[in-house]
Design an enzyme around this catalytic site. Sequence first.
Site, PDB file in Angstrom:
ATOM      1  N   HIS A 262       0.841  -1.223   0.000  1.00 51.64           N
ATOM      2  CA  HIS A 262       0.000   0.000   0.000  1.00 51.64           C
ATOM      3  C   HIS A 262       0.865   1.258   0.000  1.00 51.64           C
ATOM      4  CE1 HIS A 262       0.379  -0.494   4.477  1.00 51.64           C
ATOM      5  NE2 HIS A 262       0.403   0.813   4.447  1.00 51.64           N
ATOM      6  N   ASP A 298       0.908  -7.901   2.768  1.00 46.82           N
ATOM      7  CA  ASP A 298       0.922  -6.573   2.145  1.00 46.82           C
ATOM      8  C   ASP A 298       2.380  -6.181   1.898  1.00 46.82           C
ATOM      9  OD1 ASP A 298      -0.431  -3.346   3.280  1.00 46.82           O
ATOM     10  OD2 ASP A 298       0.850  -3.911   1.583  1.00 46.82           O
ATOM     11  N   SER A 371       4.304   2.096   8.086  1.00 47.96           N
ATOM     12  CA  SER A 371       4.110   0.866   7.288  1.00 47.96           C
ATOM     13  C   SER A 371       5.343   0.568   6.449  1.00 47.96           C
ATOM     14  CB  SER A 371       2.924   1.054   6.340  1.00 47.96           C
ATOM     15  OG  SER A 371       1.752   1.182   7.064  1.00 47.96           O
TER      16      SER A 371
END
Lengths: 456, 110
Positions: A262, A298, A371
């Site tokens: 992402h 992810d 992240s």
Amino acid sequence: AGLEPSPPASYRRRLQQPPLPAELLLLLSCPAFWAHFARLFGDETAEQWRFASVAPDDEVPEDEEEDQLRLLGWFALLGVRLGQEEAEEERGPAVAVAPLGAVSKGAPLLVCGSPFGAFCPDIFLNTLSRGVLSNVAGPLLLTDARCLPGTEGGGVFTARPAGTLVALVAAPLCWKSREWVGLTLLCAAAPLLRAVRAALGRLFPSTAALAAHLPLEVGVPWGLPLREPGPPWAAAAVLVECGSVWGSGVAVAPRLVVTCRHVSPREAARVLVHSTPLKSVAVWGRVVFATQETCPYDIAVVSLEEDLEDVPIPVPAEHFHEGEAVSVVGFGVFGQACGPSVTSGILSAVVQVDGTPVMLQTTCAVHGGSSGGPLFSNRSGNLLGIVTSNTRDNSTGATYPHLNFSIPITVLQPALQHYSQTHDLGGLRELDRAAEPVRVVWRLQRPLAEAPRSKL
Amino acid sequence: MGRQWGSAMRAAEQAGCVVSASRAGQPEAGPWSCSGVILSRSPGLVLCHGGIFAPFLRAGREVLTAAGAVFLPGDSCSDDLRLHVQWAPAAAGPLGGVERGRPGLCTPQC
């Protein structure tokens, strides 16, 4: 024979002197603190930040909010009138002060403050909280030690040399975009005490003599270059910019960086990778792999056009020990404005499917922007995983930075190694075929113990 | 806490204190309070947060953001400011302190 009747029970938690009268000698602020504060918090995102004892959704009049910001970096020097008895009795160890830059990022810190101030000193006087030095921007420091309203002004100390004063608490609670950040804003003690010395010298001659009683700086002599921020493994964290989106990443080989899908979702997209700002090196790269949207892992992999200089390549862990001390290094909260933040906690859970770790959970404070950042074991310095997300309660909208999820490096390492050696994406493509139980786990559902049997 | 913390904890607790500010003649106003660090015990010098003095500034809070304001003398606050400092004595002893109400705090069961 009965024992002597015991004296009436009296809890001995917080012994205290009766309140001593004091006088205000001066109010002072640290200009460099303000300069860094404005740089980190003062741009267009300023309205997203709240440094207050009130929760972000409590309505606070705008001017009062500005007042609170004004007051953040102001401290006060008091003269305490000791009676003969207190003066003789109170000969505790003098405080020593750590020079600015002497304590590196990730170093453990101890905060001593009194939650709710003078409301309940017999219960809360000098309560301790522990954390690490999360980030440094000049005299503006951040720690992940959790502090409460009333601890403003409390001392922040190092473990070694014992009880050296590093900073004072400026704002115990921070919210960004209505998310509790779980970090405490500090002002370094050394520049504050230099400001006190300068002010005492310029005020009344009578107060100038007090400067001789102020604590001295010990440790790394002033003026030496700021120490390399943080533990050696923290330098493996990199900032990844993909168009207008940025996040964190970790170098797993001189020309290979892992981040989250992402952060850089499209294969072949160009990304810019920054190593820690002290080196301020930026290298272009290209996304060579990103998992499918449906994949629970992810992950994206970036191949760089040149080596990242001086970036330590972390050793991948092979085992995980629940309860061990861990650290997350990520560019959350401040992003490009300063180096990565280090937050500490424990490995709170290792979720397995068929005996294989497929998810790690920690108690570190993890925020938007972290992240893709690395999760390290404090004991070995080995890379445990890649941080992907923290937790939001959709029913209340509350975000919990201290419950977050990472992909175990053991899931990725074989495929990364294969790609490094052969530039073949086969191993990485296997991640898109993660089994259903793994998908269930990452959807935060209960793994089915076993497929429900038909009754026929 | 590990051994490394024992002496750090003692030093931190010895240096910790709590500061309260109130208005003479108006006990119901405030009090405003915060934590502080004992820099010296003889003479007694304490460094604490400046936020609790905002209600007492003669020139109002704007003076805190006046260009270049780095320090303000103690008489920048009104004469009705009353300050008290509390800390833990070096030696242990029976608890002092007077039982007082605990305004606004409670301990809800989780």
